[in-house]
Design a protein around this motif. Sequence first.
Motif, PDB file in Angstrom:
ATOM      1  N   GLU A  62      36.116   6.516  78.634  1.00  0.00           N
ATOM      2  CA  GLU A  62      34.770   6.431  78.405  1.00  0.00           C
ATOM      3  C   GLU A  62      33.972   5.834  79.858  1.00  0.00           C
ATOM      4  N   GLN A  91      32.126   7.821  83.018  1.00  0.00           N
ATOM      5  CA  GLN A  91      30.666   7.552  83.537  1.00  0.00           C
ATOM      6  C   GLN A  91      30.505   7.084  84.955  1.00  0.00           C
ATOM      7  N   GLU A 141      29.524  11.477  83.774  1.00  0.00           N
ATOM      8  CA  GLU A 141      29.157  11.868  82.211  1.00  0.00           C
ATOM      9  C   GLU A 141      28.872  11.008  81.162  1.00  0.00           C
ATOM     10  N   ASP A 142      28.343  11.451  80.288  1.00  0.00           N
ATOM     11  CA  ASP A 142      27.909  10.623  79.279  1.00  0.00           C
ATOM     12  C   ASP A 142      28.687  10.887  78.165  1.00  0.00           C
ATOM     13  N   ALA A 192      28.666   9.910  75.231  1.00  0.00           N
ATOM     14  CA  ALA A 192      27.669  10.064  73.923  1.00  0.00           C
ATOM     15  C   ALA A 192      27.718  11.431  73.815  1.00  0.00           C
ATOM     16  N   ASP A 193      27.416  12.303  74.726  1.00  0.00           N
ATOM     17  CA  ASP A 193      27.407  13.595  74.716  1.00  0.00           C
ATOM     18  C   ASP A 193      28.630  14.494  74.515  1.00  0.00           C
ATOM     19  N   TRP A 194      29.790  13.893  74.416  1.00  0.00           N
ATOM     20  CA  TRP A 194      30.907  14.633  74.017  1.00  0.00           C
ATOM     21  C   TRP A 194      31.049  15.152  72.577  1.00  0.00           C
ATOM     22  N   ASP A 195      31.268  16.050  72.183  1.00  0.00           N
ATOM     23  CA  ASP A 195      31.322  16.649  70.824  1.00  0.00           C
ATOM     24  C   ASP A 195      32.729  16.398  70.355  1.00  0.00           C
ATOM     25  N   THR A 230      35.680  17.885  72.120  1.00  0.00           N
ATOM     26  CA  THR A 230      36.091  17.402  73.295  1.00  0.00           C
ATOM     27  C   THR A 230      36.808  15.951  73.120  1.00  0.00           C
ATOM     28  N   ARG A 231      36.389  15.187  72.180  1.00  0.00           N
ATOM     29  CA  ARG A 231      36.874  13.969  71.796  1.00  0.00           C
ATOM     30  C   ARG A 231      38.418  14.111  71.183  1.00  0.00           C
TER      31      ARG A 231
END
Length: 66
Positions: free
Chosen positions: A35, A39, A44-45, A47-50, A53-54
């Motif tokens: 993470e 960043q 990238e953020d 927190a925006d990963w769905d 993606t995770r």
Amino acid sequence: MVDAFSYACRDCEGMEACPASVVAETRDEVWKLIELHAQVAHGEDPADWDSETRQYLGTLIKSVKV
């Protein structure tokens, strides 16, 4: 030898040119490093990963012996 976990950014689709990789004692620590890297290096953020993606990124975390 000790069990650890690793992640190489170049294994991620679209990130083949990125040289970053991490090795840590726990899977949770590797996640934090992924993470942070996303960043700092890629803007990238996380927190925006769905969840898809995770889940995909999770498949790129490998168990290793160090």
